[in-house]
Design a protein around this motif. Sequence first.
Motif, PDB file in Angstrom:
ATOM      1  N   ALA A  21      -5.326  -4.629   1.391  1.00  0.00           N
ATOM      2  CA  ALA A  21      -4.868  -3.291   2.228  1.00  0.00           C
ATOM      3  C   ALA A  21      -3.510  -3.139   2.854  1.00  0.00           C
ATOM      4  O   ALA A  21      -2.972  -2.419   2.759  1.00  0.00           O
ATOM      5  CB  ALA A  21      -6.087  -3.009   3.252  1.00  0.00           C
ATOM      6  N   GLU A  22      -3.198  -4.311   3.525  1.00  0.00           N
ATOM      7  CA  GLU A  22      -1.844  -4.481   4.009  1.00  0.00           C
ATOM      8  C   GLU A  22      -0.878  -4.268   2.889  1.00  0.00           C
ATOM      9  O   GLU A  22       0.285  -3.656   3.189  1.00  0.00           O
ATOM     10  CB  GLU A  22      -1.354  -5.792   4.724  1.00  0.00           C
ATOM     11  N   MET A  23      -0.840  -4.884   1.626  1.00  0.00           N
ATOM     12  CA  MET A  23      -0.006  -4.739   0.502  1.00  0.00           C
ATOM     13  C   MET A  23       0.172  -3.213   0.270  1.00  0.00           C
ATOM     14  O   MET A  23       1.033  -2.788   0.016  1.00  0.00           O
ATOM     15  CB  MET A  23      -0.503  -5.592  -0.807  1.00  0.00           C
ATOM     16  N   ALA A  24      -0.873  -2.491   0.047  1.00  0.00           N
ATOM     17  CA  ALA A  24      -1.062  -1.151  -0.108  1.00  0.00           C
ATOM     18  C   ALA A  24      -0.268  -0.175   0.963  1.00  0.00           C
ATOM     19  O   ALA A  24       0.394   0.660   0.653  1.00  0.00           O
ATOM     20  CB  ALA A  24      -2.359  -0.870  -0.515  1.00  0.00           C
ATOM     21  N   ILE A  25      -0.656  -0.663   2.351  1.00  0.00           N
ATOM     22  CA  ILE A  25       0.325   0.141   3.244  1.00  0.00           C
ATOM     23  C   ILE A  25       1.722  -0.312   3.124  1.00  0.00           C
ATOM     24  O   ILE A  25       2.444   0.660   3.182  1.00  0.00           O
ATOM     25  CB  ILE A  25      -0.114  -0.321   4.746  1.00  0.00           C
ATOM     26  N   HIS A  26       2.066  -1.242   2.763  1.00  0.00           N
ATOM     27  CA  HIS A  26       3.555  -1.857   2.417  1.00  0.00           C
ATOM     28  C   HIS A  26       4.160  -0.898   1.368  1.00  0.00           C
ATOM     29  O   HIS A  26       5.339  -0.417   1.437  1.00  0.00           O
ATOM     30  CB  HIS A  26       3.536  -3.197   2.148  1.00  0.00           C
ATOM     31  N   ALA A  27       3.331  -0.483   0.188  1.00  0.00           N
ATOM     32  CA  ALA A  27       3.482   0.297  -0.722  1.00  0.00           C
ATOM     33  C   ALA A  27       3.556   1.806  -0.403  1.00  0.00           C
ATOM     34  O   ALA A  27       3.923   2.587  -1.292  1.00  0.00           O
ATOM     35  CB  ALA A  27       2.745  -0.023  -1.891  1.00  0.00           C
ATOM     36  N   GLY A  28       3.200   2.322   0.804  1.00  0.00           N
ATOM     37  CA  GLY A  28       3.070   3.413   1.391  1.00  0.00           C
ATOM     38  C   GLY A  28       2.001   4.126   0.872  1.00  0.00           C
ATOM     39  O   GLY A  28       2.333   5.605   0.747  1.00  0.00           O
ATOM     40  N   MET A 139      -0.453  -3.377  -9.923  1.00  0.00           N
ATOM     41  CA  MET A 139      -0.666  -2.303  -8.528  1.00  0.00           C
ATOM     42  C   MET A 139       0.261  -2.550  -7.653  1.00  0.00           C
ATOM     43  O   MET A 139       0.603  -1.685  -7.195  1.00  0.00           O
ATOM     44  CB  MET A 139      -2.038  -2.009  -7.971  1.00  0.00           C
ATOM     45  N   PHE A 140       0.833  -3.778  -7.764  1.00  0.00           N
ATOM     46  CA  PHE A 140       2.012  -3.901  -6.625  1.00  0.00           C
ATOM     47  C   PHE A 140       3.178  -4.800  -7.275  1.00  0.00           C
ATOM     48  O   PHE A 140       2.696  -5.633  -8.099  1.00  0.00           O
ATOM     49  CB  PHE A 140       1.640  -4.616  -5.464  1.00  0.00           C
ATOM     50  N   ASP A 141       4.337  -4.787  -6.964  1.00  0.00           N
ATOM     51  CA  ASP A 141       5.547  -5.804  -7.292  1.00  0.00           C
ATOM     52  C   ASP A 141       5.186  -7.039  -6.468  1.00  0.00           C
ATOM     53  O   ASP A 141       4.864  -7.089  -5.491  1.00  0.00           O
ATOM     54  CB  ASP A 141       6.479  -5.074  -6.820  1.00  0.00           C
TER      55      ASP A 141
END
Length: 175
Positions: A21-28, A139-141
């Motif tokens: 969830a934190e990673m997704a927030i970081h990704a905007g 889904m994330f870098d």
Amino acid sequence: MEIVFAGFGGQGVLTSGLIVAEMAIHAGKNVTWMPAYGPSMRGGKAYSVVKFTDGVIGGPDCDEPDVVVAMNGPSLEFAQKLKDGGLLIVNTDAVDEKVDMGGRVKVVEVPCTTLAQGVNNIKAANIVTIGTVIKETGMFDIEDAKTVLKEYFESHGKGKFAAANEAALMAGYDL
């Protein structure tokens, strides 16, 4: 994207969901995280649902996940809800049976505990799964994911484990 991390209490499935969830927030992204656990914090059934999107999220409930991470056998019940073409990650160190989804979803077998032990971080089997999810979904870098992982543990007073947790993340990513 809807992801379910499921296992027994103590396997880190709530933490895994929170980190993603934190990673997704970081990704905007717009994000929800819903933890759920039985009456026993350690050893009882536990799972967390993470949803993230650029748009509106209707609610945190588990409808039709894109990804299920099954840390133990009972967690495979969530696999039946997977979208066609979804991803099932199975912790083969805790699930003995061969999982056959009839080709409906991609099944990735990961020896989570073994990989965590291999980087001298036995408690990070859950972090291994995050690396695998990122690799399989894109889904994330991965560099952004490392940054968020480090910040997460530092903010929880566990910064001294940053290198060990990054090693576990990369063990799952490089599998």
